[in-house]
Motif scaffolding. Structure first.
Motif, PDB file in Angstrom:
ATOM      1  N   VAL A  97       0.748  -1.194  -0.113  1.00  0.00           N
ATOM      2  CA  VAL A  97      -0.098  -0.008   0.517  1.00  0.00           C
ATOM      3  C   VAL A  97       1.065   0.993   0.047  1.00  0.00           C
ATOM      4  CG1 VAL A  97      -1.410  -0.925   1.620  1.00  0.00           C
ATOM      5  CG2 VAL A  97      -0.021  -0.010   2.454  1.00  0.00           C
ATOM      6  N   TYR A 141      -5.474   6.172   3.482  1.00  0.00           N
ATOM      7  CA  TYR A 141      -5.224   5.683   2.375  1.00  0.00           C
ATOM      8  C   TYR A 141      -5.933   4.543   2.184  1.00  0.00           C
ATOM      9  CZ  TYR A 141      -2.395   3.341  -0.387  1.00  0.00           C
ATOM     10  OH  TYR A 141      -1.750   2.480  -1.750  1.00  0.00           O
ATOM     11  N   ARG A 145      -7.810   4.854  -2.052  1.00  0.00           N
ATOM     12  CA  ARG A 145      -7.242   4.100  -3.189  1.00  0.00           C
ATOM     13  C   ARG A 145      -8.606   3.878  -3.285  1.00  0.00           C
ATOM     14  NH1 ARG A 145      -3.231   0.925  -4.249  1.00  0.00           N
ATOM     15  NH2 ARG A 145      -3.923  -1.296  -5.552  1.00  0.00           N
ATOM     16  N   SER A 197      -2.459  -1.512 -11.619  1.00  0.00           N
ATOM     17  CA  SER A 197      -1.854  -1.275 -10.427  1.00  0.00           C
ATOM     18  C   SER A 197      -1.239   0.076 -10.633  1.00  0.00           C
ATOM     19  CB  SER A 197      -1.391  -2.744  -9.255  1.00  0.00           C
ATOM     20  OG  SER A 197       0.253  -3.078 -10.131  1.00  0.00           O
ATOM     21  N   GLN A 201      -2.139   3.238  -8.475  1.00  0.00           N
ATOM     22  CA  GLN A 201      -1.084   4.027  -7.250  1.00  0.00           C
ATOM     23  C   GLN A 201      -0.831   5.394  -7.449  1.00  0.00           C
ATOM     24  OE1 GLN A 201      -0.976   2.155  -4.105  1.00  0.00           O
ATOM     25  NE2 GLN A 201       1.334   1.343  -4.232  1.00  0.00           N
ATOM     26  N   THR A 204      -3.531   7.200  -6.215  1.00  0.00           N
ATOM     27  CA  THR A 204      -3.913   7.790  -4.877  1.00  0.00           C
ATOM     28  C   THR A 204      -3.294   8.473  -4.516  1.00  0.00           C
ATOM     29  OG1 THR A 204      -4.561   5.262  -4.575  1.00  0.00           O
ATOM     30  CG2 THR A 204      -3.661   5.737  -2.783  1.00  0.00           C
TER      31      THR A 204
END
Length: 592
Positions: A97, A141, A145, A197, A201, A204
């Motif tokens: 994460v 977070y 996300r 992904s 990221q 995010t």
């Protein structure tokens, strides 16, 4: 149970039952085993469960913890779950994460209420910055996300009504991504989780920046400023959200309509103090409007081409010209429009680069502020007319695009360098200075951006007497002079390959020489260059860019899958990277 397990368990039981005064001594460090062995709190089959004393339970200091390292996540995941189930006060965030911030990214810390860990963290950051990811940060977070994931999926949504008649569509909506269609949300979620992904990221991190700006916590570990190495002063939340258009009154069908859409082409040279922030805003803007395309951002400005519905592109233009960074610099007339849509691009790519057009020279060495004289399409038309009518020997009409662009369309009487990339243009000028010395140079390109840097390079090298450039490029010229001195098609860098304003065909088939100017990709998987092959030749099997690729493609088709062939292409091998002076370039005739 592995050797030593019983002894370790006995020592833990004794430490748990010891008086409070004894508990002041630091307990042995807990090391997550690489193999399956019993952890503290577990018991062997048939063994009695130890009864720890409540007095022995105390909280470890904030500095105690175990950093999650690369390569250990797979072996520790099952143990981590076991620890969580036995330690009610354990706070754990897996390394997956964390934002991609290199060695300076915050370490993930496991906190154990019973333990003091004497051993140093296995992955110490370069700085002394140690941050404990507490529950509130984990919640922020997780929220960021989820929002990033939802925005990405929403950007790929395509209403089913846009693909088939409403009477035959049983599914309310579909999703398209990476050339695939997903009729169900579960399949789309699985695809995004496994293939995108890095995009999630990045998005995010941008959302976390907004949260940090709202809270005013520049030192918060959730802020991606440190993790992503962002520069410059942060935007406040009102500026970030206020610059996004209000689409509450617009239906999803209007934004994602697969009917007649358009493609925008634009650029803007200006001082950008924080390219990463602008990148985040662009990403959010394009996703909200369901736009696809490519946007390059650098400290010297922005360069983009995006496609979508006309409603979406109009909102995009309004958002751009109203942004504080582009006020009084970028106007609505700076956007070149052409028929197309979101289908012209496979996806959306927004990124930060050193240059907004890849020339291969630092912007501070050849600045956009030192360009040539800008000529409007009307002024440029008059200059070309005079150049062609008087055959001026002191003037060079220079096409600064790549060879495959000028091959299918160009100004009559132009000099077209035989180069494959714009980054070769500086070397071409250096190798052929005699072509430009004491000359007036009239430059042009697709939209004008390459002339900005190209003319600045000519001036920096004092390679010519005067240099002029077509403002708005060929795109703007064809809007005013569709049947002017530019003949053939205009090459564009998207799925259309070219757009046309006249019926002239100036290129020919690579195999039979028949008039033909519609590009396709070379059929050989290892090459994928552009090739001009007419329908008749393609029907005969001539689908590659050269005989070498044609043979290689047949060999690959006969081989088992998974075996790769060496890259070979006559087109590349025979073409000089930078044509020598005696070759100069292709000079297209002045006649129609």
């Amino acid at each position: 149970m592995l050797p030593g397990g019983a002894g370790r368990e006995r020592r833990w039981a004794e430490a748990a039952a010891a008086p409070r005064s004894v508990s002041l001594r630091p307990a042995p460090p807990l090391r997550l085993p690489a193999r399956r062995e019993l952890l503290p709190g577990q018991r062997a089959a048939g063994a009695a469960r130890p009864a720890p004393s409540p007095a022995s339970v105390r909280r470890a200091p904030a500095s105690a913890g175990i950093a999650s390292g690369a390569g250990q996540g797979a072996s520790q995941s099952s143990h981590s779950r076991g620890i969580v189930s036995h330690c009610s006060d354990t706070a754990m965030i897996p390394s997956s994460v964390l934002l991609d911030g290199g060695d300076e990214a915050e370490c993930c810390i496991l906190r154990f209420p019973d333990l003091d860990l004497k051993d140093p963290l296995p992955l110490a950051a370069k700085s002394n910055h140690r941050v404990e990811l507490d529950t509130s940060v984990r919640k922020k977070y997780a929220f960021a996300r989820k929002k990033a994931f939802a925005l990405f999926v929403k950007a790929k949504e395509v209403p089913a009504a846009a693909r088939c008649p409403p009477a035959t569509c049983r599914v309310g909506q579909w999703w398209e991504c990476c050339g695939r269609t997903f009729p169900d949300l579960t399949g789309m979620h699985r695809h995004v989780a496994t293939q995108h992904s890095s995009d999630i990221q990045q998005q995010t991190g941008l959302i976390l920046q907004q949260l940090a700006a709202e809270a005013g916590t520049s030192g918060n570990p959730a802020s991606a400023d440190k993790a992503n190495g962002l520069r410059g002063p942060p935007y406040n939340s009102q500026e970030l959200s206020g610059s996004l258009p209000d689409t509450s009154h617009i239906s999803s069908d209007e934004l994602t309509s697969s009917g007649e859409g358009e493609v925008l082409l634009y650029y803007c040279y200006c001082e950008v103090e924080n390219p990463e922030r602008l990148c985040g805003w662009q990403q959010s803007l394009c996703q909200q409007l369901h736009l696809t395309g490519k946007v390059r951002i650098a400290s010297e400005g922005i360069n983009g081409t995006v496609g979508g519905s006309k409603v979406a592109t109009s909102l995009y233009i309004e958002a751009m010209v109203s942004h504080p960074l582009f006020t009084n610099i970028l106007s609505r007339e700076d956007f070149k429009r052409s028929a197309g849509g979101a289908r012209c691009f496979p996806d959306l790519r927004v990124g930060v680069f050193e240059e907004i057009v890849p020339m291969g020279i630092e912007p501070n060495e050849v600045s956009y502020k030192e360009t040539g004289v800008h000529l409007s399409p009307e002024e440029f038309h008059k200059e070309v007319e005079q150049y062609l009518s008087q055959a001026q020997s002191d003037t060079v009409l220079l096409d600064c695009r790549n060879f495959y662009e000028s091959k299918i369309g160009h100004f009559r009487g132009c000099l077209a360098p035989d180069i494959r990339k714009f980054s070769y243009f500086p070397s071409y000028v250096d190798e052929n200075r005699a072509l430009f010395e004491n000359k007036r140079v009239l430059m042009y390109c697709t939209g004008g951006i390459r002339c900005e840097r190209g003319s600045a390079y000519l001036r920096a090298k004092a390679a010519c007497r005067e240099v002029y450039q077509l403002q708005g490029g060929i795109h703007k010229y064809l809007e005013e002079f569709p049947d002017g001195f530019y003949r053939g098609k205009l090459f564009v860098f998207d799925g259309r390959f070219a757009i046309s304003s006249n019926e002239d065909v100036v290129a020919e088939c690579r195999y039979c020489g028949a008039p033909w100017d519609q590009y396709t990709l070379c059929s050989s998987p290892h090459c994928r260059q552009l090739v001009l092959a007419c329908p008749g030749c393609r029907a005969k099997g001539f689908t590659a860019c050269c005989p070498a690729c044609q043979e290689k493609g047949l060999e690959l088709a006969a081989r088992p899958s998974g075996r790769l062939a060496k890259e070979e292409c006559e087109c590349t091998d025979r073409r000089q990277r930078v044509p020598a002076q005696h070759a100069g370039g292709s000079v297209f005739g002045a006649g129609r």
